[in-house]
Enzyme design. Structure first.
Site, PDB file in Angstrom:
ATOM      1  N   PHE A   1       1.616   6.020  -2.365  1.00 47.71           N
ATOM      2  CA  PHE A   1       2.049   7.410  -2.211  1.00 47.71           C
ATOM      3  C   PHE A   1       3.401   7.691  -3.118  1.00 47.71           C
ATOM      4  O   PHE A   1       3.500   8.648  -3.666  1.00 47.71           O
ATOM      5  CB  PHE A   1       2.641   7.501  -0.447  1.00 47.71           C
ATOM      6  CG  PHE A   1       3.035   8.950  -0.378  1.00 47.71           C
ATOM      7  CD1 PHE A   1       2.241   9.784  -0.083  1.00 47.71           C
ATOM      8  CD2 PHE A   1       4.368   9.064  -0.840  1.00 47.71           C
ATOM      9  CE1 PHE A   1       2.854  11.466   0.236  1.00 47.71           C
ATOM     10  CE2 PHE A   1       5.105  10.280  -0.334  1.00 47.71           C
ATOM     11  CZ  PHE A   1       4.214  11.208   0.027  1.00 47.71           C
TER      12      PHE A   1
ATOM     13  N   CYS B   1       0.762  -1.329   0.026  1.00 46.57           N
ATOM     14  CA  CYS B   1      -0.081  -0.234   0.008  1.00 46.57           C
ATOM     15  C   CYS B   1       0.839   1.248   0.127  1.00 46.57           C
ATOM     16  O   CYS B   1       0.435   2.433  -0.474  1.00 46.57           O
ATOM     17  CB  CYS B   1      -1.070  -0.087   1.294  1.00 46.57           C
ATOM     18  SG  CYS B   1      -0.338   0.085   2.813  1.00 46.57           S
ATOM     19  N   ASP B   2       1.891   1.366   0.542  1.00 51.13           N
ATOM     20  CA  ASP B   2       3.017   2.552   0.577  1.00 51.13           C
ATOM     21  C   ASP B   2       3.205   3.014  -0.691  1.00 51.13           C
ATOM     22  O   ASP B   2       3.356   4.079  -1.198  1.00 51.13           O
ATOM     23  CB  ASP B   2       4.243   2.100   1.265  1.00 51.13           C
ATOM     24  CG  ASP B   2       4.171   1.247   2.472  1.00 51.13           C
ATOM     25  OD1 ASP B   2       3.167   0.432   2.690  1.00 51.13           O
ATOM     26  OD2 ASP B   2       5.230   1.582   3.245  1.00 51.13           O
ATOM     27  N   ALA B   3       3.273   1.951  -1.717  1.00 52.18           N
ATOM     28  CA  ALA B   3       3.527   2.349  -3.076  1.00 52.18           C
ATOM     29  C   ALA B   3       2.440   3.460  -3.953  1.00 52.18           C
ATOM     30  O   ALA B   3       2.641   4.183  -4.708  1.00 52.18           O
ATOM     31  CB  ALA B   3       3.270   1.167  -3.936  1.00 52.18           C
TER      32      ALA B   3
END
Length: 376
Positions: free
Chosen positions: A170, A166-168
């Site tokens: 951003f 999920c960081d991707a």
């Protein structure tokens, strides 16, 4: 709500909060002074590696890129931003405005890695200000290469050729959205949306309205039996969507999806703020991680304040943002060091006051920028 009344409500609530909060900076002048102290401490203490783990600690690593993005946003709030812009220009020139690609035995998948694109947000922001082609070239070259060399799109957590964590959301999507805006070429938005949707359908939990960090957490549980939803991971997503919306045209066919997801995630996250204004490393089991966590709090506060400033959220979010800002201020020591930042990781971990990290400071600067706009 009409704009004048909306502004009046903001002003009244912030004045009341200033009386209740005591020393918490609430005026534009006080916020500016505090945030400048944070930025100056980080510049004074900034370091990076030239060998070893450049993915996390190189000059153009994602960690430092978030700081540059936050610093560049902060300059928008300043009448004389030259000190910070000079520092950012020095960083870009020192790195020759390149996207990471100089690691020893650089594996092919790294060319697709979302983290390596994060510094592109900084470069394109500088391009907007200065218009120098060198600030644009490497970003466009990398995105074009990715788009013309089909990747392994299997959504497995260890596959970094696609946005499998999920960081991707951003790190990479705002780069595509920004390049689309600069070049007026819709293919960048088409690619971004296609791959964002893949991550959304894979990691977004429709029951809890939160994002798993990656698919390795689907079956994991916290001590209290709740699913593992990482505070910073969901902060990355909310802030990332805000950055996409900042760049999407108002008439974009994709805009309604991002607005809907933004408001849905914001609504869920507001429920998970603690009484002090923090979000914790674990969103559904804060008792197991009772310490404050600055990076998640800063990213979420930034996203919610952005939503207020751009009329995506109503005034009922004002107390949430006010508490979030108060919490962030409490993490800054007398020298300007921001503490309580969870180290690099992929899941909830213990945090202490002494822990700091550049990406947390970058998120703090992003939040401060939106708070300034909110009260001005």
């Amino acid at each position: 709500m009409r704009r004048p009344l909306f502004v009046f409500v903001i002003a009244v609530l912030l004045m009341l909060s200033a009386r209740m909060a005591g020393a918490v900076p609430q005026t534009a002048s006080d916020i500016r002074k505090l945030t400048e102290r944070v930025a100056e401490w980080q510049i004074k203490n900034f370091t990076y590696q030239k060998e070893g783990n450049l993915h996390d600690y190189g000059i153009d690593a994602w960690t430092n890129a978030v700081l540059y993005v936050g610093m560049l946003k902060w300059t928008q709030s300043l009448e004389t931003p030259s000190v910070y812009l000079d520092w950012l220009m020095k960083i870009g020139e020192e790195n020759r405005w390149k996207i990471p690609a100089n690691f020893a035995n650089y594996p092919k998948y790294q060319y697709y890695h979302a983290d390596e694109l994060c510094v592109g947000q900084f470069y394109l922001g500088m391009y907007d200000r200065y218009g120098k082609d060198i600030m644009l070239h490497a970003v466009q070259e990398r995105l074009d290469w990715i788009m013309t060399h089909p990747a392994d799109t299997a959504m497995r957590y260890f596959n970094k050729q696609c946005w499998s964590w999920c960081d991707a959301l951003f790190m990479a999507p705002p780069v595509y959205a920004h390049l689309a805006k600069i070049t007026s070429e819709p293919r960048y938005l088409e690619f971004m949306h296609e791959h964002f949707l893949r991550t959304y359908h894979h990691l977004y939990d429709q029951t809890n309205h939160l994002f798993f960090r990656d698919d390795s957490y689907f079956a994991k549980k916290e001590i209290n039996g709740a699913p593992v939803f990482w505070g910073r991971g969901n902060g990355w997503v909310l802030a990332g969507i805000a950055n996409i919306l900042e760049l999407l045209p108002e008439d974009s066919k994709f805009r309604s999806f991002y607005v809907q997801l933004f408001t849905e995630l914001a609504s869920r996250l507001r429920q998970l703020q603690d009484k002090e204004g923090f979000w914790h490393a674990s969103l559904l089991d804060p008792a197991s991680y009772p310490s404050p966590e600055t990076s998640s709090t800063a990213l979420i506060t930034y996203g919610l304040a952005y939503g207020l400033n751009h009329h995506l959220l109503d005034e009922s979010y004002l107390p949430v943002v006010r508490k979030g800002w108060k919490a962030l201020v409490s993490t800054v020591d007398k020298n300007g060091k921001v503490g309580w930042i969870q180290p690099i990781g992929a899941d909830p971990k213990k945090v202490t006051r002494e822990m700091t990290a550049v990406y947390g400071v970058g998120a703090f600067l992003m939040a401060a920028t939106e708070i300034m706009e909110l009260i001005e």
